[in-house]
Design a protein around this motif. Structure first.
Motif, PDB file in Angstrom:
ATOM      1  N   LEU A 307       0.866  -1.180   0.000  1.00  0.00           N
ATOM      2  CA  LEU A 307       0.000   0.000   0.000  1.00  0.00           C
ATOM      3  C   LEU A 307       0.901   1.227   0.000  1.00  0.00           C
ATOM      4  N   LYS A 308       0.801   2.028  -1.039  1.00  0.00           N
ATOM      5  CA  LYS A 308       1.645   3.207  -1.170  1.00  0.00           C
ATOM      6  C   LYS A 308       0.924   4.435  -0.621  1.00  0.00           C
ATOM      7  N   PRO A 309       1.571   5.215   0.249  1.00  0.00           N
ATOM      8  CA  PRO A 309       0.949   6.474   0.681  1.00  0.00           C
ATOM      9  C   PRO A 309       0.615   7.345  -0.525  1.00  0.00           C
ATOM     10  N   GLU A 310      -0.615   7.863  -0.541  1.00  0.00           N
ATOM     11  CA  GLU A 310      -1.087   8.633  -1.677  1.00  0.00           C
ATOM     12  C   GLU A 310      -0.929  10.136  -1.427  1.00  0.00           C
ATOM     13  N   VAL A 311      -0.690  10.873  -2.468  1.00  0.00           N
ATOM     14  CA  VAL A 311      -0.661  12.332  -2.401  1.00  0.00           C
ATOM     15  C   VAL A 311      -2.077  12.829  -2.676  1.00  0.00           C
ATOM     16  N   ASN A 312      -2.661  13.500  -1.685  1.00  0.00           N
ATOM     17  CA  ASN A 312      -4.030  14.012  -1.808  1.00  0.00           C
ATOM     18  C   ASN A 312      -5.036  12.893  -2.096  1.00  0.00           C
ATOM     19  N   GLY A 313      -4.837  11.739  -1.451  1.00  0.00           N
ATOM     20  CA  GLY A 313      -5.744  10.616  -1.648  1.00  0.00           C
ATOM     21  C   GLY A 313      -7.098  10.852  -1.005  1.00  0.00           C
ATOM     22  N   ALA A 314      -8.155  10.396  -1.674  1.00  0.00           N
ATOM     23  CA  ALA A 314      -9.513  10.606  -1.162  1.00  0.00           C
ATOM     24  C   ALA A 314      -9.743   9.877   0.153  1.00  0.00           C
ATOM     25  N   ALA A 315      -9.249   8.646   0.261  1.00  0.00           N
ATOM     26  CA  ALA A 315      -9.448   7.878   1.499  1.00  0.00           C
ATOM     27  C   ALA A 315      -8.665   8.497   2.646  1.00  0.00           C
ATOM     28  N   ASP A 316      -7.451   8.928   2.370  1.00  0.00           N
ATOM     29  CA  ASP A 316      -6.614   9.574   3.380  1.00  0.00           C
ATOM     30  C   ASP A 316      -7.311  10.825   3.914  1.00  0.00           C
ATOM     31  N   ALA A 317      -7.802  11.670   3.006  1.00  0.00           N
ATOM     32  CA  ALA A 317      -8.468  12.908   3.413  1.00  0.00           C
ATOM     33  C   ALA A 317      -9.731  12.625   4.220  1.00  0.00           C
ATOM     34  N   LEU A 318     -10.494  11.606   3.805  1.00  0.00           N
ATOM     35  CA  LEU A 318     -11.727  11.263   4.512  1.00  0.00           C
ATOM     36  C   LEU A 318     -11.447  10.838   5.944  1.00  0.00           C
ATOM     37  N   VAL A 319     -10.491   9.921   6.123  1.00  0.00           N
ATOM     38  CA  VAL A 319     -10.215   9.413   7.469  1.00  0.00           C
ATOM     39  C   VAL A 319      -9.600  10.502   8.347  1.00  0.00           C
ATOM     40  N   ARG A 320      -8.765  11.344   7.786  1.00  0.00           N
ATOM     41  CA  ARG A 320      -8.242  12.478   8.569  1.00  0.00           C
ATOM     42  C   ARG A 320      -9.388  13.348   9.084  1.00  0.00           C
ATOM     43  N   LYS A 321     -10.363  13.610   8.223  1.00  0.00           N
ATOM     44  CA  LYS A 321     -11.493  14.449   8.619  1.00  0.00           C
ATOM     45  C   LYS A 321     -12.345  13.780   9.696  1.00  0.00           C
ATOM     46  N   LEU A 322     -12.601  12.484   9.522  1.00  0.00           N
ATOM     47  CA  LEU A 322     -13.473  11.782  10.463  1.00  0.00           C
ATOM     48  C   LEU A 322     -12.833  11.565  11.818  1.00  0.00           C
ATOM     49  N   THR A 323     -11.509  11.358  11.828  1.00  0.00           N
ATOM     50  CA  THR A 323     -10.810  11.104  13.098  1.00  0.00           C
ATOM     51  C   THR A 323     -10.224  12.363  13.713  1.00  0.00           C
ATOM     52  N   GLY A 324     -10.148  13.429  12.937  1.00  0.00           N
ATOM     53  CA  GLY A 324      -9.565  14.669  13.435  1.00  0.00           C
ATOM     54  C   GLY A 324      -8.068  14.610  13.626  1.00  0.00           C
ATOM     55  N   THR A 325      -7.410  13.734  12.863  1.00  0.00           N
ATOM     56  CA  THR A 325      -5.965  13.591  13.026  1.00  0.00           C
ATOM     57  C   THR A 325      -5.243  14.101  11.793  1.00  0.00           C
ATOM     58  N   ASN A 326      -4.044  14.611  12.002  1.00  0.00           N
ATOM     59  CA  ASN A 326      -3.178  14.985  10.891  1.00  0.00           C
ATOM     60  C   ASN A 326      -2.055  13.983  10.696  1.00  0.00           C
ATOM     61  N   ALA A 327      -1.976  13.002  11.597  1.00  0.00           N
ATOM     62  CA  ALA A 327      -0.879  12.035  11.561  1.00  0.00           C
ATOM     63  C   ALA A 327      -1.283  10.803  10.772  1.00  0.00           C
ATOM     64  N   ALA A 328      -0.296  10.189  10.140  1.00  0.00           N
ATOM     65  CA  ALA A 328      -0.510   8.926   9.440  1.00  0.00           C
ATOM     66  C   ALA A 328       0.708   8.047   9.666  1.00  0.00           C
ATOM     67  N   GLY A 329       0.491   6.745   9.659  1.00  0.00           N
ATOM     68  CA  GLY A 329       1.586   5.813   9.885  1.00  0.00           C
ATOM     69  C   GLY A 329       1.621   4.737   8.819  1.00  0.00           C
ATOM     70  N   VAL A 330       2.642   3.892   8.898  1.00  0.00           N
ATOM     71  CA  VAL A 330       2.777   2.744   8.015  1.00  0.00           C
ATOM     72  C   VAL A 330       3.028   1.510   8.868  1.00  0.00           C
ATOM     73  N   VAL A 331       2.753   0.326   8.303  1.00  0.00           N
ATOM     74  CA  VAL A 331       2.935  -0.930   9.035  1.00  0.00           C
ATOM     75  C   VAL A 331       3.654  -1.933   8.152  1.00  0.00           C
ATOM     76  N   SER A 332       4.274  -2.924   8.788  1.00  0.00           N
ATOM     77  CA  SER A 332       5.066  -3.901   8.051  1.00  0.00           C
ATOM     78  C   SER A 332       4.278  -5.130   7.628  1.00  0.00           C
ATOM     79  N   TYR A 333       3.056  -5.301   8.129  1.00  0.00           N
ATOM     80  CA  TYR A 333       2.252  -6.435   7.698  1.00  0.00           C
ATOM     81  C   TYR A 333       1.437  -6.049   6.467  1.00  0.00           C
ATOM     82  N   GLY A 334       0.964  -7.037   5.732  1.00  0.00           N
ATOM     83  CA  GLY A 334       0.184  -6.792   4.530  1.00  0.00           C
ATOM     84  C   GLY A 334      -1.305  -6.886   4.794  1.00  0.00           C
ATOM     85  N   THR A 335      -2.098  -6.201   3.973  1.00  0.00           N
ATOM     86  CA  THR A 335      -3.558  -6.246   4.092  1.00  0.00           C
ATOM     87  C   THR A 335      -4.176  -6.201   2.701  1.00  0.00           C
ATOM     88  N   GLU A 336      -5.499  -6.236   2.672  1.00  0.00           N
ATOM     89  CA  GLU A 336      -6.217  -6.124   1.407  1.00  0.00           C
ATOM     90  C   GLU A 336      -6.243  -4.691   0.880  1.00  0.00           C
TER      91      GLU A 336
END
Length: 385
Positions: A307-336
């Motif tokens: 999963l590549k961090p997106e520049v101005n991604g729609a999902a990223d912007a949505l979750v930031r708005k809903l959670t009120g966070t400006n922070a984002a992280g990455v993880v070493s395990y894989g997902t869908e």
């Protein structure tokens, strides 16, 4: 059926022992019926032998640009784990919800089902979709055909939120992965006649030695910008189990092990896999030169894109708005999430629970985490309205 709270849905989902080696159809049957009883049509994508199915659904206007809530129906086994309560019954004690899958990831699925019913009941101006896969726990193999089926039936959503446990933090990157089952076939002779036989274990160790050398090579490189946020900040190759041989004084006739590769997004998974395949092919030829019966067989058993961090991604912007966070992280395990992104969706991970609890004896989801997930879904409904 009577409308359920998210907690009641969780109780019902956990009651289905949807271990990956078995069927998930009892859960799918129930969920399809529950959604239908509230006016929501759902669609199935079957696996090849029709022993399992993915389920997806859409509420709101029949148009693109919606949000997908994505989870998986399968859980890992409880075999050999000494649970203090029935793993297939949600038990609340000391602020925790115990049960197999409460954390990974039926807690999020229950919240998503609740949100779908509420979205249909309240009405939304932007669509909401549910996607529930199978066989995530054995290599994320069920999501790609489900996603392809969705895209042939439902309007394309613009954002996918994959609810793997992240303590409701925004995760916008993860490593990709692939793996091989390795079978080294030897030729048995008495160990005193070692040069005239082929020891599958000793020859298999050559491939494991190559893996160790590759890890050392990778770790000696400068850390890339793409890798810097990961822990560890580089691609890794790993062998966790090995079996083979019949006696200490007989060259081993067989050796089996699995190789797992966890690759930083943006790096070449297929290139790394091809390097290993070439090394195995070289060893295979060398063994057959000694005994034609000997050799190396590889079987690819999973492949998950990063999963590549997106520049101005729609999902990223949505979750930031809903959670009120400006922070984002990455993880070493894989997902869908990487598979949704590869299929053209903007995708992130955000779900209740701590990944450290996934697959554990007495797996649990903190009540506070479940409540945080409930608030997230309430905020999402307001956003879609």
């Amino acid at each position: 059926m009577q409308e359920m709270t998210s907690r009641q849905v969780l109780d019902r989902l956990v009651s289905f022992p949807t271990v990956s080696r078995g069927s998930n159809l009892e859960l799918i049957d129930w969920l399809e019926g529950y959604l239908a009883s509230h006016g929501i049509e759902s669609h199935r994508h079957w696996n090849e032998d029709r022993s399992k199915a993915a389920l997806f659904a859409h509420v709101g206007p029949w148009q693109p640009g919606g949000v997908v809530l994505s989870g998986h129906s399968d859980v890992v086994p409880v075999d050999g784990q000494d649970w203090t309560s029935d793993p297939w019954v949600v038990v609340e004690r000391e602020g925790r919800l115990y049960g197999r899958g409460t954390c990974d990831m039926k807690g999020y699925v229950a919240l998503s089902v609740w949100a779908m019913v509420q979205a249909h009941k309240r009405g939304v101006s932007r669509p909401l979709q549910l996607a529930l896969s199978y066989d995530e726990e054995i290599g994320c193999t069920g999501a790609p055909p489900m996603i392809a089926s969705m895209q042939g039936i439902l309007p394309q959503a613009s954002a996918a939120v994959i609810g793997e446990p992240s303590r409701m933090a925004l995760i916008n990157g993860h490593k990709g992965g692939t793996g091989f089952h390795v079978h080294v076939k030897g030729y048995e002779v008495h160990s005193s006649l070692l040069p005239y036989g082929v020891s599958a274990i000793m020859e298999g160790a050559r491939l494991i030695g190559w893996i160790n050398a590759k890890n050392a090579e990778i770790q000696a490189r400068p850390i890339s910008a793409a890798a810097a946020g990961f822990y560890p900040p580089f691609t890794t190759l790993h062998v966790g189990m090995i079996e083979g041989g019949t006696a200490h004084n007989i060259t081993a006739g067989d050796c089996r092990f699995a190789v797992e590769m966890r690759v930083v997004p943006g790096e070449d998974i297929e290139g790394l896999a091809a390097e290993f395949e070439a090394e195995a092919a070289q060893l295979n030829a060398a063994l057959k030169a000694v005994r034609p019966e000997a050799g190396v067989t590889l079987s690819r058993f999973f492949g998950v894109p990063g999963l590549k961090p997106e520049v101005n991604g729609a999902a990223d912007a949505l979750v930031r708005k809903l959670t009120g966070t400006n922070a984002a992280g990455v993880v070493s395990y894989g997902t869908e999430a990487g598979q949704f992104q590869e299929a053209g969706y903007s995708a992130v991970i955000c779900g209740p629970g701590d990944i450290a609890q996934a697959h554990q004896v007495d797996e649990y989801l903190e009540v506070a985490e479940f409540e945080a997930g409930q608030r997230f879904m309430e905020a999402l409904l307001e956003e879609l309205a």
